[in-house]
Design a protein around this motif. Structure first.
Motif, short mmCIF file in Angstrom:
data_model
loop_
_atom_site.label_atom_id
_atom_site.label_comp_id
_atom_site.label_asym_id
_atom_site.label_seq_id
_atom_site.Cartn_x
_atom_site.Cartn_y
_atom_site.Cartn_z
N ARG A 85 0.84 -1.21 0.00
CA ARG A 85 0.00 0.00 0.00
C ARG A 85 0.86 1.25 0.00
N PHE A 139 -7.66 -10.56 16.74
CA PHE A 139 -9.02 -10.17 16.42
C PHE A 139 -9.94 -11.37 16.27
N PRO A 199 -7.72 -5.57 5.56
CA PRO A 199 -8.59 -6.09 4.54
C PRO A 199 -8.72 -7.60 4.65
N VAL A 252 0.16 1.10 16.29
CA VAL A 252 -0.74 1.19 15.13
C VAL A 252 -2.16 0.77 15.50
N ILE A 253 -2.26 -0.14 16.44
CA ILE A 253 -3.59 -0.54 16.91
C ILE A 253 -4.28 0.67 17.54
N THR A 301 -13.17 4.60 15.34
CA THR A 301 -14.27 4.19 16.22
C THR A 301 -14.97 5.40 16.83
N THR A 341 -5.58 2.38 -0.89
CA THR A 341 -4.62 2.33 -2.00
C THR A 341 -3.94 0.97 -2.04
#
Ligand code: HEM
Length: 364
Positions: free
Chosen positions: A42, A75, A207, A230-231, A239, A303
């Protein structure tokens, strides 16, 4: 730039670099799923600092696959379920705070409050740190998503990592995101996860790429810090904004708000709690969240960079290695061809009866 209604394509230049915008669902399916291996990279530049840049969202190639493989189990529904009581605790603090506003009839800053709630949940789930943020809005944890908070974040992470390394049983004690990454670094992730992961183990992290088939490797200390960071960054703004906008849309249409309220009320047990499995089954809540994300997607475009020359279906276009492809999420969600009367907020687009009518690959 205008996306052609016949081809679903558009071209523009970013400086001297040509960028192809693809909004045509079948072509998107190829780019995001079928031929995903040609588009793993990306163009996602967060200018943070050289260490924190080493996170999954900015990584490319095999590095991304390795990090993603380690992070995805965080997750899984098994893990989410284990974190649910901590999330409920944050929610109790939040609603107590809201009650005080309601009692005094004071106006509230919705974005700030949902931001605080989100930060409380993320800090709890990511590195087991309770913020007490509603009563202590100046808590330094709140600065971690701001440029001036980077040093604080780095110091905080270093302290927590050092403390846990000295603890003989930190794996058993913590089920947060940081521990998952630390266990990966110690190469213990497979054993640790097998006890708690659900059947798929891939969770809902976007994704929805195929699970990367690379051998498990370890994470460095810097990568542990970068990926905890980054989380925090990925979770916070997305959110908080979604919750705020959902509240706004429901306030504009009290009828919808009543319907959601009735569903939530009916799902509560005698203590006013909704357990994890019951929550998963709340269809109208799901509809409201889905429609909020359609009308107001926090990421307006995605992207991808081609990792090799790529023939784009039967369009006659060859995307050259390194060329950027844009996926215009906002435009796709607002196209009348995909969603009739696209600017109307209507959760019933996602009702069980209507959901099947949504064109595949027109919702991110
Ligand atoms: C309303 C909430 C959210 C929305 C709409 C959202 C949306 C997205 C999207 C569209 C992507 C893919 C970006 C791309 O590939 O270009 C993404 C990636 C990501 N999200 Fe979220 N997200 C949300 C919440 C969260 C939360 C709560 C977390 C963590 C707790 C999170 C962590 C991540 C991470 C780590 C990535 C990068 C994954 C990778 O590079 O493989 N997101 N998100």
């Amino acid at each position: 730039m205008t996306i052609s209604t016949t081809t679903g394509l558009a071209r523009y230049y970013a400086g001297h670099r040509p960028v192809l915008t693809v909004a045509e669902p079948e072509l998107l399916k190829n780019i995001m799923i079928r031929d995903f291996n040609s588009f793993t990279d990306r163009n996602f530049e967060l200018l943070i600092d050289p260490v924190l840049n080493r996170n999954v969202a900015q990584a490319s190639g095999d590095d991304w696959k390795r990090l993603r493989q380690i992070i995805s189990p965080a997750f899984s529904s098994g893990r989410m379920k284990r974190m649910y009581p901590s999330i409920r605790e944050c929610l109790r603090d939040f609603t107590a705070h809201l009650d005080a506003y309601a009692r005094d009839g004071r106006p509230m800053n919705a974005k700030e409050m949902f931001g605080n709630f989100t930060m409380d949940v993320v800090a709890t789930c990511a590195f087991a740190t309770k913020t007490n943020i509603h009563n202590d809005p100046n808590n330094p944890v709140t600065t971690t998503v701001k440029p001036e908070g980077l040093q604080y974040f780095n110091d905080l992470m270093s302290n927590i990592i050092t403390t846990r390394k000295e603890m003989p049983d930190s794996s058993a004690k913590y089920s947060d995101f940081l521990q998952l990454l630390m266990d990966a670094r110690n190469d213990r992730v497979a054993a640790h996860e097998s006890a708690i992961t659900d059947e798929s183990g891939t969770g809902s992290l976007k994704p929805s790429a195929p699970t990367p088939a690379v051998p498990h490797k370890q994470m460095s200390d810097d990568e542990v810090r970068a990926n905890t960071f980054v989380i925090l960054m990925s979770a916070y703004e997305t959110t908080a904004t979604t919750l705020t906008i959902a509240m706004y849309e429901l306030a504009l249409q009290p009828r919808l708000q009543e319907r959601l309220y009735a569903e939530l009320k009916a799902a509560m047990d005698a203590d006013g709690e909704i357990d994890y499995d019951t929550l998963q089954a709340l269809t109208y809540l799901d509809q409201v969240v889905s429609e909020t994300l359609r009308l107001h997607p926090p990421g307006i475009r995605a992207t991808r960079l081609a990792t090799q020359d790529y023939k784009l279906g039967d369009t006659g276009i060859v995307i050259r290695k390194g060329q950027q492809v844009d996926i215009p999420t906002y435009a796709i969600h607002h196209s009348p061809e995909n969603y009739p009367d696209p600017y109307r907020y209507d959760p019933d687009r996602f009702s069980p009866a209507n959901r099947g009518k949504i064109k595949p690959y027109t919702y991110a």
